[in-house]
Design an enzyme around this catalytic site. Sequence first.
Site, short mmCIF file in Angstrom:
data_model
loop_
_atom_site.label_atom_id
_atom_site.label_comp_id
_atom_site.label_asym_id
_atom_site.label_seq_id
_atom_site.Cartn_x
_atom_site.Cartn_y
_atom_site.Cartn_z
N TYR A 152 36.43 15.49 29.14
CA TYR A 152 36.26 14.64 27.76
C TYR A 152 37.13 13.69 27.68
O TYR A 152 38.30 13.89 27.79
CB TYR A 152 36.52 15.77 26.58
CG TYR A 152 36.43 14.88 25.23
CD1 TYR A 152 35.22 14.27 24.79
CD2 TYR A 152 37.34 14.57 24.55
CE1 TYR A 152 35.24 13.51 23.85
CE2 TYR A 152 37.64 13.75 23.35
CZ TYR A 152 36.35 13.36 22.91
OH TYR A 152 36.24 12.40 22.07
N GLU B 102 -17.65 -3.92 2.54
CA GLU B 102 -16.96 -2.68 2.71
C GLU B 102 -17.64 -1.36 2.95
O GLU B 102 -18.97 -1.57 2.73
CB GLU B 102 -15.98 -2.26 1.50
CG GLU B 102 -15.12 -3.46 1.11
CD GLU B 102 -13.97 -3.49 2.21
OE1 GLU B 102 -13.53 -2.86 2.88
OE2 GLU B 102 -13.42 -4.74 2.19
N ARG C 15 -1.36 8.57 3.81
CA ARG C 15 -1.92 9.55 4.85
C ARG C 15 -0.55 9.97 5.86
O ARG C 15 -0.58 10.45 6.83
CB ARG C 15 -3.04 8.96 5.40
CG ARG C 15 -4.12 9.18 4.75
CD ARG C 15 -5.39 8.47 5.42
NE ARG C 15 -5.83 7.40 4.97
CZ ARG C 15 -6.52 6.43 5.57
NH1 ARG C 15 -7.29 7.00 6.24
NH2 ARG C 15 -6.59 5.23 5.24
N ASN D 243 42.20 8.25 38.82
CA ASN D 243 41.43 9.43 39.24
C ASN D 243 41.76 10.44 38.06
O ASN D 243 43.00 10.79 38.09
CB ASN D 243 41.72 9.78 40.73
CG ASN D 243 40.51 10.94 40.93
OD1 ASN D 243 40.51 12.03 40.43
ND2 ASN D 243 39.70 10.36 42.10
N TYR E 159 42.37 13.98 18.98
CA TYR E 159 42.24 14.19 17.50
C TYR E 159 43.06 15.51 17.04
O TYR E 159 43.03 16.57 17.66
CB TYR E 159 40.95 14.46 17.02
CG TYR E 159 40.51 14.94 15.80
CD1 TYR E 159 40.99 13.85 14.71
CD2 TYR E 159 39.85 15.98 15.29
CE1 TYR E 159 40.63 14.23 13.38
CE2 TYR E 159 39.29 16.09 13.75
CZ TYR E 159 39.63 15.02 12.98
OH TYR E 159 39.55 15.17 11.71
N GLY F 6 0.50 -1.40 0.09
CA GLY F 6 -0.11 -0.10 0.15
C GLY F 6 0.78 1.31 0.05
O GLY F 6 1.81 1.21 0.50
N ALA G 233 38.90 17.28 37.63
CA ALA G 233 37.89 18.09 36.92
C ALA G 233 39.06 18.81 35.71
O ALA G 233 39.80 19.34 35.91
CB ALA G 233 37.44 19.04 37.98
N GLY H 209 -14.79 -2.85 7.19
CA GLY H 209 -15.47 -3.51 6.32
C GLY H 209 -16.47 -4.59 7.59
O GLY H 209 -15.78 -4.87 8.54
N GLY I 132 -6.02 -3.23 -5.45
CA GLY I 132 -6.90 -4.00 -4.61
C GLY I 132 -6.28 -5.03 -3.79
O GLY I 132 -5.31 -5.85 -4.08
#
Length: 492
Positions: A376, A165, A24, A387, A397, A20, A390, A151, A89
């Site tokens: 990061y 139907e 819609r 450890n 990279y 189909g 911060a 139907g 159909g």
Amino acid sequence: MSNTDNELAQVAAVVVLAAGGGTRMKSKTSKLLHEVAGKPMLSYAVSAAAALDPEHLVVVVGHQREQVVEHLERLSEQLTTAVQEEQLGTGHAVACGLAELGDIEGDIVVTYADVPMLGGDTLRQLVAVHRGRHNAVTVMTSRVADPTGYGRVIRVNDEVTGIVEDRDATDEQRAIDEINSGIYVFDAASLREGLASLKTDNDQGELYLTDVVKFCHERSQRVGAHLVDDVWQTEGVNDRIQLARINQEMQRRIRDSWMIKGVTMIDPASTFIDVDVDLAPDVLIHPGVILQGATTIGEGAVIGPSTTLMDVEVGAGAEVIRTHGSFAVIGEGAVVGPFAYLRPGTILGADGKIGSFVETKNAQIGAGTKVPHLSYVGDAFIDEGANIGAGTIFANYDGVHKSTTHVGRAAFVGSNSVLVAPVDVGAGALVAAGSTITDDVPAGALGVARGRQRNVEGWMTRSRPDSKQAAAAAESDGTIHPAVIESREKKA
């Protein structure tokens, strides 16, 4: 053949109608690839069909078939596709499917690719009813409060005489609340004969599969119905509103199932769980949690609030708070978040920590290791007990290549440091705060890479005499804070 033999025998074929247009949905993506609880609708249809273990499984494709076929190839090699070039159909679609099978004998099940809540057990029940009553055709039906658009199943003395139907029905027929699901079992010979008899003398000018039911009845062949109480299993999806409703119901069932098995959800309505997610008993889920893909959560883990995990493995007793993660592993007893971002390839060992505003990617972080905040960590191997202070950046990279950093067991990286990959920090080494490390730091060594501090006395008074800083300096007696003195004494 005995009743037991009837129940065990394979069906000859399942034909799944997937041709189909789905106009819609108003989408460049095939309607059948829109997801319900994390899986495309087409996947559910194929799974339900495969549950019958048919000799042949045929999917009839048409509109946007390149997308559909590509997905089918990923799903299974044990199926065949048939092409419906023009959508003429449902009867024509089934005929296209049968053309791939030749003159087979036995039971043929016809179902749809846009009925995602239909289960394999329900199809097995349908086949059992069909065989038990020796029907030529058996249609799956349900009763709905508002049958508009469906139907209607026409019965006379409880025998099915036909299906009308909605657009072709009389007012009396439209009052019937038993509807056709579009899911059938046919005797192969009856189906072939019925399809050959179809005509296009209806409102749509199409070949209706429903007219095969009338054809069989008129030839005194047995036509039966299997009424399903769970109407959701017969619900199709034609637009995004229906898709949302199906998703909502599927989510309700998934959540209820897990809560019955011992999972606590503080606010089920704000929790979304894909169908392939696995949860252990005593998992606690806070509000705003989304669990996607093949995510698994171990016993006693706490997830959320406001957490999204896709294909993440969370160990027993771990805690994941306000975190976004994908394709990652979180060990037993580990703590993640709040506001952590775990990208693919992250592996956090048992009792480890990834804290606030930490991003990780392709990083293996050992047991008991802590990356508490503002860091990061990319392309890294960090051994157990280390450890990371911060503000530490693993500079992986250089604009061309991604490189790897290793931090050894029990090493300590001071705050605001940059580790420029590829570099190795040995076991038990210490990187001084504020360092930019470009060379290896041997085991047990202190790595320092920063300029010496220079103080310019009286600068603020001379350069900015009217500032609040100059005023504060003028009022100060220059005394060092007692807590700093105490810390220096402890370090000494």
